[in-house]
Design an enzyme around this catalytic site. Structure first.
Site, PDB file in Angstrom:
ATOM      1  N   ASN A  85     -27.738   3.067 -37.296  1.00 13.08           N
ATOM      2  CA  ASN A  85     -26.717   2.246 -36.633  1.00 13.08           C
ATOM      3  C   ASN A  85     -26.916   2.119 -35.119  1.00 13.08           C
ATOM      4  OD1 ASN A  85     -23.995   3.183 -38.887  1.00 13.08           O
ATOM      5  ND2 ASN A  85     -25.290   1.361 -38.904  1.00 13.08           N
TER       6      ASN A  85
ATOM      7  N   ASP B  87     -18.131   0.073 -46.034  1.00 15.90           N
ATOM      8  CA  ASP B  87     -18.858  -1.100 -45.552  1.00 15.90           C
ATOM      9  C   ASP B  87     -17.954  -2.336 -45.461  1.00 15.90           C
ATOM     10  OD1 ASP B  87     -21.064  -2.432 -44.636  1.00 15.90           O
ATOM     11  OD2 ASP B  87     -21.932  -2.792 -46.609  1.00 15.90           O
TER      12      ASP B  87
END
Ligand code: FPP
Length: 269
Positions: free
Chosen positions: A94, A46
């Site tokens: 996503n 991340d």
């Protein structure tokens, strides 16, 4: 300005191009407790976007920098002789990102495979993709299948890349497979146990996750490996993925070595 210069310096260190698989006696591995290493490490990579913005760059530049990090972390995992490394590259959620970013990522995965495949093969890596792969562009699916085929007889680290992956989605697909078997009379409901469910997951054949790492400050699982991480140790760091160096990865190993894992039992020290 200083931040920009420092940022670039750190990136160079983390994503350096000349990083080779470290030997067992490498200074990088000094103080590693080889008898208490995790066997299966999962990583939520991340912070690419935030890191890039912080450097005054487009979010996509963060993903490009993240590829270099991934390459070096894989080499470190090989040096540590881990059994498996599973990374979260693209989640079922996503797709909500802007189309340009999604397209960039799909292209990045494709370029990564083109560029890195041979070296990974020479490094004896067994690559495997997990997730609802049929939702990805057809050409990318083909590359993924070819990569898996090329490396299927390798015996080194199992390198699982999660693409269009969601832990809940994976469990639903596993349950659907099992339901079909029950419906066909091949299984009875009593046959359903942990081992059977695991055999129907995308990660079948892998050990459970021992250590789950998440970079860039957030402390959540984000639908990653929900079943497999049942007894995982968690390691969170503020370091964004593009700056996550082999040294950072080794720090996570050292932290793991000091954890007291009881698996619901009593202290086993
Ligand atoms: C999370 O950062 C990262 C991603 C959604 C993509 C991960 C992809 C890579 C690291 C590229 C390399 C992968 C392969 C398999 C070639 P973010 O964009 O959510 O960052 P943010 O939280 O700062 O917005």
């Amino acid at each position: 300005m200083l931040k920009k210069i420092l940022g670039k310096a750190v990136t160079t260190l983390a994503g350096r191009d000349d990083f080779a698989i470290p030997e067992h006696d490498s200074p990088l591995f000094a103080d590693v407790d080889w008898d208490r290493l995790p066997r299966h490490v999962a990583v939520i990579m991340d912070g690419n976007g935030r890191w890039a913005k912080g450097q005054g760059m487009l979010r996509t530049a963060g993903h490009s920098a993240g590829v270099k990090t991934l390459k070096n972390i894989l080499k470190t995992a090989i040096g540590l002789q881990l059994d498996a490394l599973t990374v979260y590259a693209f989640s079922t959620e996503n797709w909500k990102r802007p189309e340009a970013e999604v397209n960039f990522l799909m292209n990045l995965f494709s370029e990564y495979l083109k560029k890195e495949l041979q070296e990974m093969h020479e490094d004896n890596v067994q690559i495997h993709f997990i997730g609802r792969l049929e939702g990805l562009p057809a050409a990318l699916q083909k590359q993924m299948r070819e990569a898996e085929e090329l490396m299927k007889d390798n015996t080194g680290v199992k390198f699982n890349i999660a693409a269009n992956y969601g832990g809940q989605d994976e469990l639903i697909r596993a349950m659907q497979n099992i339901a079909v078997e029950v419906q066909n009379g091949k299984l009875s409901p009593e046959d359903i146990d942990e081992a059977l469910l695991e055999d129907n997951l995308d990660t079948a054949g892998n050990l459970p996750v021992d250590l789950m790492i998440r970079t860039s400050g957030d402390m959540r699982l984000s639908n990653f490996l929900l079943w497999q991480a049942a007894y995982a140790e968690f390691y969170f760091t503020d370091v964004p993925w593009p700056e996550f160096s082999p040294e950072c990865f080794v720090d996570a190993m050292k932290a793991f070595s000091h954890r007291d894992r009881r698996f619901g039992g009593l202290d086993n020290k």
